[in-house]
Design a protein around this motif. Structure first.
Motif, PDB file in Angstrom:
ATOM      1  N   ARG A 133       0.823  -1.210   0.000  1.00  0.00           N
ATOM      2  CA  ARG A 133       0.000   0.000   0.000  1.00  0.00           C
ATOM      3  C   ARG A 133       0.863   1.269   0.000  1.00  0.00           C
ATOM      4  N   SER A 134       1.922   1.248   0.786  1.00  0.00           N
ATOM      5  CA  SER A 134       2.840   2.384   0.804  1.00  0.00           C
ATOM      6  C   SER A 134       4.208   1.909   1.261  1.00  0.00           C
ATOM      7  N   TYR A 135       5.207   2.719   0.939  1.00  0.00           N
ATOM      8  CA  TYR A 135       6.597   2.349   1.235  1.00  0.00           C
ATOM      9  C   TYR A 135       7.375   3.636   1.471  1.00  0.00           C
ATOM     10  N   ALA A 136       7.861   3.817   2.705  1.00  0.00           N
ATOM     11  CA  ALA A 136       8.569   5.036   3.074  1.00  0.00           C
ATOM     12  C   ALA A 136       9.940   4.703   3.636  1.00  0.00           C
ATOM     13  N   THR A 137      10.924   5.548   3.336  1.00  0.00           N
ATOM     14  CA  THR A 137      12.265   5.344   3.885  1.00  0.00           C
ATOM     15  C   THR A 137      12.995   6.666   4.022  1.00  0.00           C
ATOM     16  N   ARG A 138      14.040   6.642   4.848  1.00  0.00           N
ATOM     17  CA  ARG A 138      15.011   7.733   4.916  1.00  0.00           C
ATOM     18  C   ARG A 138      16.362   7.169   4.499  1.00  0.00           C
ATOM     19  N   PHE A 139      17.047   7.848   3.588  1.00  0.00           N
ATOM     20  CA  PHE A 139      18.356   7.395   3.136  1.00  0.00           C
ATOM     21  C   PHE A 139      19.398   7.830   4.166  1.00  0.00           C
ATOM     22  N   ALA A 140      19.939   6.842   4.889  1.00  0.00           N
ATOM     23  CA  ALA A 140      20.804   7.127   6.039  1.00  0.00           C
ATOM     24  C   ALA A 140      22.285   7.031   5.722  1.00  0.00           C
ATOM     25  N   GLY A 141      22.637   6.499   4.567  1.00  0.00           N
ATOM     26  CA  GLY A 141      24.050   6.348   4.218  1.00  0.00           C
ATOM     27  C   GLY A 141      24.195   5.877   2.789  1.00  0.00           C
ATOM     28  N   VAL A 142      25.408   6.000   2.273  1.00  0.00           N
ATOM     29  CA  VAL A 142      25.649   5.650   0.875  1.00  0.00           C
ATOM     30  C   VAL A 142      25.898   4.151   0.719  1.00  0.00           C
ATOM     31  N   VAL A 143      25.702   3.700  -0.514  1.00  0.00           N
ATOM     32  CA  VAL A 143      26.011   2.325  -0.915  1.00  0.00           C
ATOM     33  C   VAL A 143      26.918   2.408  -2.134  1.00  0.00           C
ATOM     34  N   PHE A 144      27.914   1.540  -2.197  1.00  0.00           N
ATOM     35  CA  PHE A 144      28.794   1.472  -3.355  1.00  0.00           C
ATOM     36  C   PHE A 144      28.468   0.213  -4.158  1.00  0.00           C
ATOM     37  N   PRO A 145      28.421   0.325  -5.477  1.00  0.00           N
ATOM     38  CA  PRO A 145      28.202  -0.865  -6.297  1.00  0.00           C
ATOM     39  C   PRO A 145      29.194  -1.965  -5.936  1.00  0.00           C
TER      40      PRO A 145
END
Length: 292
Positions: free
Chosen positions: A234-246
């Motif tokens: 129904r819904s999807y919420a997030t906060r981006f807390a840090g980076v990710v490297f490929p």
């Protein structure tokens, strides 16, 4: 000042026509790691056109990701891409996303928050077709060096993790070329591909799109605790807390019914970097499973 908060929030809504078909959906799913193992029936739901199901997070790229692009070109907003980070994302689904569609997106800037040394721009994109509303995207854009203009600070609540072990934990390895593949969905920011540009932004190498991590995580939750049924979201919420490297591995922890039925709370970390935080304040609201 490159950001004129009053002008941005008072601007007339901007409308854009969006179209997509099965190829766009398949590319998106491949970009977030679907298709491994290639012949797995569960993966074929994301990759084979005659049985395709659409993850709701596809809403963030439908039509070439115009929600983000349109927001950053809104009246009153003129920012340096090297100072821009994706702060948070919410997708609310009004009905299941079709495999092929044509719709109209209405984009606004409901708020610009002053965080002191940075500004946070809230972009809203409401999408509807001839049958009515399809989805709403709220995107928070963090712009370093653009705060201090005397505006409202905005909400800053944090969601505590449940005081118990997660119900499920899975790991999702990322391809070394994950960002190069994902950017074909329409986010051409060189931060995710060009080492020189990434260095100017303060990173020693290109970073993965936050929305790629967002999609990888939703797929992991749908496949692990929602029975592979994308229609339950129904819904999807997030906060981006840090980076990710490929090339890294994501560790996705899930708590069912947290804090109430119909919700899955999620925490995502970088397994290769001592579980450095990646996604926080993450909640997926869902309906019950339908009849078999």
């Amino acid at each position: 000042m490159p950001i004129d908060a009053a002008k941005a929030t008072a601007a007339e809504p901007r409308t854009t026509e969006l179209t997509w078909d099965h190829k766009d959906v398949q590319l998106y799913h491949l970009g977030i790691g679907a298709g491994v193992p290639a012949t797995d029936p569960g993966e074929l739901r994301y990759t084979l056109e005659d049985r395709l199901h659409v993850l709701p997070s596809f809403a963030t790229v439908a039509g070439g990701g115009m929600a983000l692009a349109g927001g950053l070109s809104a009246p009153g907003i003129d920012v340096d891409l090297t100072a821009v980070l994706h702060g948070g994302q919410t997708v609310t689904v009004h009905r299941p996303l079709p495999v092929k569609g044509s719709a109209v997106q209405t984009a606004t800037v409901p708020a610009v928050y002053d965080k002191g040394k940075a500004a946070v721009i809230l972009l809203r994109a409401e999408v509807a077709d001839t049958d009515g509303p399809l989805w709403t995207c709220d995107t928070q854009i963090f712009v370093r060096g653009e705060g201090g203009f005397g505006g409202e600070r905005g909400p800053s609540g944090r969601l505590a993790l449940p005081d118990r072990a997660p119900d499920k934990t899975v790991e999702r390895p990322l391809r070394e070329d994950q960002a190069l593949l994902y950017r074909l969905n329409g986010d051409w920011n060189p931060l995710h591909a060009d080492p020189e540009f990434a260095a100017r932004a303060g990173f020693d190498r290109p970073i993965l799109h936050g929305l790629c991590t967002y999609g990888v995580t939703l797929k992991a939750v749908v496949d692990t605790v929602l029975g592979g049924d994308v229609g339950r979201v129904r819904s999807y919420a997030t906060r981006f807390a840090g980076v990710v490297f490929p090339g890294e591995t994501l560790r996705v922890r899930m708590w069912r019914d947290a804090p109430e039925p119909g919700r899955v709370q999620v925490a995502v970390t970088a397994a290769d970097r001592d579980d450095a935080p990646v996604l926080a304040d993450t909640v997926i609201e869902h309906g019950q499973a339908g009849p078999v």
